[in-house]
Design an enzyme around this catalytic site. Structure first.
Site, short mmCIF file in Angstrom:
data_model
loop_
_atom_site.label_atom_id
_atom_site.label_comp_id
_atom_site.label_asym_id
_atom_site.label_seq_id
_atom_site.Cartn_x
_atom_site.Cartn_y
_atom_site.Cartn_z
N SER A 144 -3.42 1.04 -7.92
CA SER A 144 -4.47 -0.41 -7.61
C SER A 144 -4.90 -1.10 -9.01
CB SER A 144 -5.87 0.23 -6.98
OG SER A 144 -6.89 -0.66 -7.07
N TYR A 157 -12.77 6.43 -7.25
CA TYR A 157 -11.56 5.81 -6.87
C TYR A 157 -10.70 5.20 -7.96
CZ TYR A 157 -8.47 2.20 -4.61
OH TYR A 157 -7.43 1.52 -3.82
#
Ligand code: NAD
Length: 251
Positions: A144, A157
């Site tokens: 990401s 995350y």
């Protein structure tokens, strides 16, 4: 048909971006295994792909569980005799509740890492022996852009996604001599059919404004790079991280 007969596993393909990867790979001729912990959704995606005349089937898989990932590889090999492409896309993501680092419990931290990092390891581990034996394979890990910009309030995350970049580099170094390619993609904010609370409407506007292209991405914006990395067109690339975010981050 750049992926004709290339047997592909897409984890977390029951919804969101993974479902679009699965559809796109199937359109390129790949038999696709829709692997997701949510069996109902995985079956719906596989049925949709086969209804369009392509090859797909669903396998309930928990990527954080080694028995499950080993069973996944075994069942795919029983059915097709080979595995050519693994897209490590499953993650704890759209269900995350953002909060300051000190309020994230150890259980939340561990639960997310079990899927986002151990899951990538276990799925790779399950296919590597077979890919080594056939001296061919493409492993594509989904990280990401948050690993670059350090977006706050979901540090577990962001940490997991940064870990995937290191994992990609190390695994590429190990597997290159077996002609196995391991690469990574860092999507920027990507709008899917799933609502989520990790970004406020104001933040979303700011993200769009910060991109060079002045818009928010959709899963189809990522699919071309996935097909490229899965195909022979990328045969001299490994260990790399490709950023696809309309020019939000520069990498
Ligand atoms: N959407 C974005 O803006 C964005 C941005 C950057 C990176 N990503 C990454 O892209 C990938 C897909 O994102 P998304 O928006 O479609 O996410 P999503 O949360 O909508 O979908 C995740 C999928 O993974 C599955 N899953 C969760 N735990 C699992 C497990 N233990 N075993 C198997 N499957 C499991 C879920 O059932 C779901 O189908 C993720 O890796 C995410 O981190 C997304």
């Amino acid at each position: 048909m750049r992926l004709k007969d290339k047997v592909s596993i897409v984890t977390g393909a029951g919804q969101g971006i993974g479902a679009v990867y699965a559809r796109k790979l199937a359109e390129e001729g790949a038999p696709v295994v829709v692997a997701d912990i949510n069996e109902t959704k995985a079956k719906a995606v596989a049925a949709d792909i086969t209804a369009k005349g392509h090859e797909a089937f669903a396998l309930k898989t928990d990527v954080s569980d080694e028995q499950s990932t080993q069973a996944l590889a075994r069942q795919v090999l029983d059915r097709y005799g080979h595995i050519d492409i693994l897209i490590n896309n499953a993650a704890v993501f759209s269900t995350i509740k953002t909060k300051p680092a000190e309020e994230i419990s150890v259980e939340e931290w561990d639960g997310l890492m079990d899927v986002n990092l151990r899951g990538v390891f276990l799925c790779s581990k399950a296919v590597i022996p077979h890919m080594k034996a056939q001296r061919r394979g493409k492993i594509i890990n989904i990280s990401s852009g948050t690993a670059f910009n350090g977006k706050p309030y979901y540090i577990h995350y962001v940490t997991s996604k940064a870990g995937i970049i290191g994992f990609t580099r190390a695994l590429a170094s190990e597997l290159g001599e077996y002609n196995i390619h391991v690469n990574c993609v860092t999507p920027g904010y990507t709008k899917t059919e799933i609502p989520r609370g990790t970004t406020t409407p104001e933040q979303l506007k700011a993200i769009a404004n910060n991109t060079c292209l002045k818009r928010i991405g959709v899963p189809e914006d990522l699919a071309g790079v996935i097909v490229f990395l899965a195909s022979s067109e990328s045969d001299f690339m490994t260990g790399q991280t490709i950023n696809v975010d309309g020019g939000d981050n520069f990498h």
